[in-house]
Design an enzyme around this catalytic site. Structure first.
Site, PDB file in Angstrom:
ATOM      1  N   THR A 194       0.869  -1.272   0.012  1.00 52.57           N
ATOM      2  CA  THR A 194      -0.085  -0.017  -0.121  1.00 52.57           C
ATOM      3  C   THR A 194       0.857   1.304   0.065  1.00 52.57           C
ATOM      4  OG1 THR A 194      -1.706  -1.099   1.067  1.00 52.57           O
ATOM      5  CG2 THR A 194      -1.627   1.394   1.274  1.00 52.57           C
TER       6      THR A 194
ATOM      7  N   THR B 220      -0.463   1.719   7.014  1.00 51.23           N
ATOM      8  CA  THR B 220      -0.399   0.594   6.253  1.00 51.23           C
ATOM      9  C   THR B 220      -0.273  -0.819   7.106  1.00 51.23           C
ATOM     10  OG1 THR B 220       0.535  -0.780   4.480  1.00 51.23           O
ATOM     11  CG2 THR B 220       2.094   0.646   5.843  1.00 51.23           C
ATOM     12  N   GLY B 221      -1.077  -1.648   6.879  1.00 48.78           N
ATOM     13  CA  GLY B 221      -0.954  -3.196   7.577  1.00 48.78           C
ATOM     14  C   GLY B 221      -2.495  -3.644   7.608  1.00 48.78           C
TER      15      GLY B 221
ATOM     16  N   GLY C  43      -5.668  -4.282   7.651  1.00 51.87           N
ATOM     17  CA  GLY C  43      -6.806  -3.216   7.661  1.00 51.87           C
ATOM     18  C   GLY C  43      -7.843  -3.209   8.859  1.00 51.87           C
TER      19      GLY C  43
HETATM   20  N1  ASP Z   1      -4.145  -1.562   4.879  1.00 54.17           N
HETATM   21  C1  ASP Z   1      -4.492  -2.214   3.624  1.00 54.17           C
HETATM   22  C2  ASP Z   1      -5.789  -2.648   3.646  1.00 54.17           C
HETATM   23  O1  ASP Z   1      -5.916  -3.632   4.606  1.00 54.17           O
HETATM   24  C3  ASP Z   1      -3.314  -3.139   3.252  1.00 54.17           C
HETATM   25  C4  ASP Z   1      -1.845  -2.678   3.475  1.00 54.17           C
HETATM   26  O2  ASP Z   1      -1.563  -1.565   3.998  1.00 54.17           O
HETATM   27  O3  ASP Z   1      -1.218  -3.457   3.054  1.00 54.17           O
HETATM   28  O4  ASP Z   1      -6.352  -2.627   2.755  1.00 54.17           O
END
Ligand code: ASP
Length: 339
Positions: free
Chosen positions: A205, A256-257, A259
């Site tokens: 992301t 980011t992570g 979600g």
């Molecule tokens: N946060 C994003 C989601 O859950 C994914 C990511 O940041 O890797 O869509």
């Protein structure tokens, strides 16, 4: 004697005021390209080089816009556009695939000056979702448009639409195949350990937070979500206060992570609220939410943030996070692994 002491004290005070005014950057940006299992050795030297080059390019693009005195929002949009156009990230071209093998994109942008915000979710044909999110903010009465409605709005506003083929890159197709095969094995009761970066990580992301010369803050986030997600799944990125938030009183943040956890904790708004209501510094507020609360709930990932004074923070509880910053008067800094 007293007079001399007084003038010395006044001099010292003025000197320290000038020094601290000089040290505060008047503008700057901080960005991420996703957090996850990014450890030394998990990327090839070529991948390391590509990411470093790309992140530096992004910092230069944003810095130039801010240096020209343009709004933080412009820098956020231009940098994210560049990242969406690169297959290195999970946003725009090169985004991850749903369990049906298609790309479904989410994005949001927020203006800290007036708390205006725009977001799109579950779009399939928008080359640069962050620009459509900005259009929703500036040209509609709403904050979020989804799926077909968002695409209808795009057409009405002359935003170019592209075919799904534009987004899909071979590495993501292979990763989805491997994940599906692994799921089958797991169903049969086998434990399968993952090996490669592409297989292991579902991340990439992108997000940017910026401060402009007029003291305005802005943040934006764009993503394909998580690999193998269910039809219609929306993550934290396009949700204001979860994955994206900006307020001139406090800070601009992009997350980011995993979600689902970021939504449940309202991560980005929580950081801003800790600053606003508890008077915490950006670093303390960000650490409290990412290094404590997020981990306690079982989530992983990180954030990048900048406050109205030009202080920055980028805590994450994963192995690594693609990240960088470039503040007025300083040099661009790019990192990917834990320090
Ligand atoms: N946060 C994003 C989601 O859950 C994914 C990511 O940041 O890797 O869509």
């Amino acid at each position: 004697m007293k007079k001399r002491l007084a003038s010395f004290l006044i001099f010292a005070l003025l000197f320290s005021i000038t020094l601290s005014a000089q040290q505060k950057p008047k503008f700057g940006l901080i960005l991420h390209g996703g957090a996850g299992s990014i450890k030394k050795g998990s990327l090839t030297p070529k991948q390391e080089e590509d990411y470093t080059k790309m992140l530096n390019e992004c910092l230069q693009i944003g810095y130039k816009i801010l240096e020209e005195g343009k709004p933080a929002l412009d820098a956020v949009e231009a940098v994210i556009n560049h990242m969406e156009d690169s297959p290195l990230f999970n946003a725009g071209k090169g985004a991850v695939l749903t369990s049906d093998g298609v790309v479904e994109l989410d994005a949001a942008v927020m203006n800290g000056a007036n708390l205006a915000a725009g977001a799109v979710a579950g779009v399939h044909h928008i080359k640069n979702p962050i620009s459509l999110a900005r259009l929703v903010m500036e040209k509609s009465k709403h904050v979020m448009l989804i799926s077909d409605g968002a695409e209808r709005f795009a057409k009405e506003n002359n935003t170019p639409l592209v075919d799904q083929e534009y987004f899909i890159i071979p590495a993501r197709l292979e990763a989805l195949k491997r994940i599906k095969a692994r799921e089958e094995e797991e169903k049969k009761g086998k434990t399968v350990t993952s090996v490669s970066y592409w297989e292991d990580t579902k991340r990439g992301t992108v997000g940017v937070a910026a401060l402009d010369v007029n003291g305005n803050l802005a943040a934006g986030t764009s993503t394909g979500g998580v690999m193998n997600k269910k039809y219609g799944r929306v993550g934290d990125s396009p949700i204001i206060g979860a994955g994206t938030y900006a307020n001139n009183k406090t800070c601009a943040v992009s997350a980011t992570g995993t979600g689902e956890y970021f939504i449940r904790l309202s991560v980005t708004k929580d950081i801003s609220s800790l600053m606003e209501y508890k008077g915490m510094s950006l670093k303390d507020a960000a650490d409290e939410v990412i290094m404590k609360k997020l981990g306690e709930l079982g989530g992983d990932g990180g954030i990048i943030a900048i406050d109205k004074e030009g202080n920055i923070a980028w805590p994450f509880n994963t192995d690594g996070m693609f990240r960088g910053y470039y503040l007025q008067g300083g040099q661009p800094v790019v990192k990917m692994y834990k320090d």
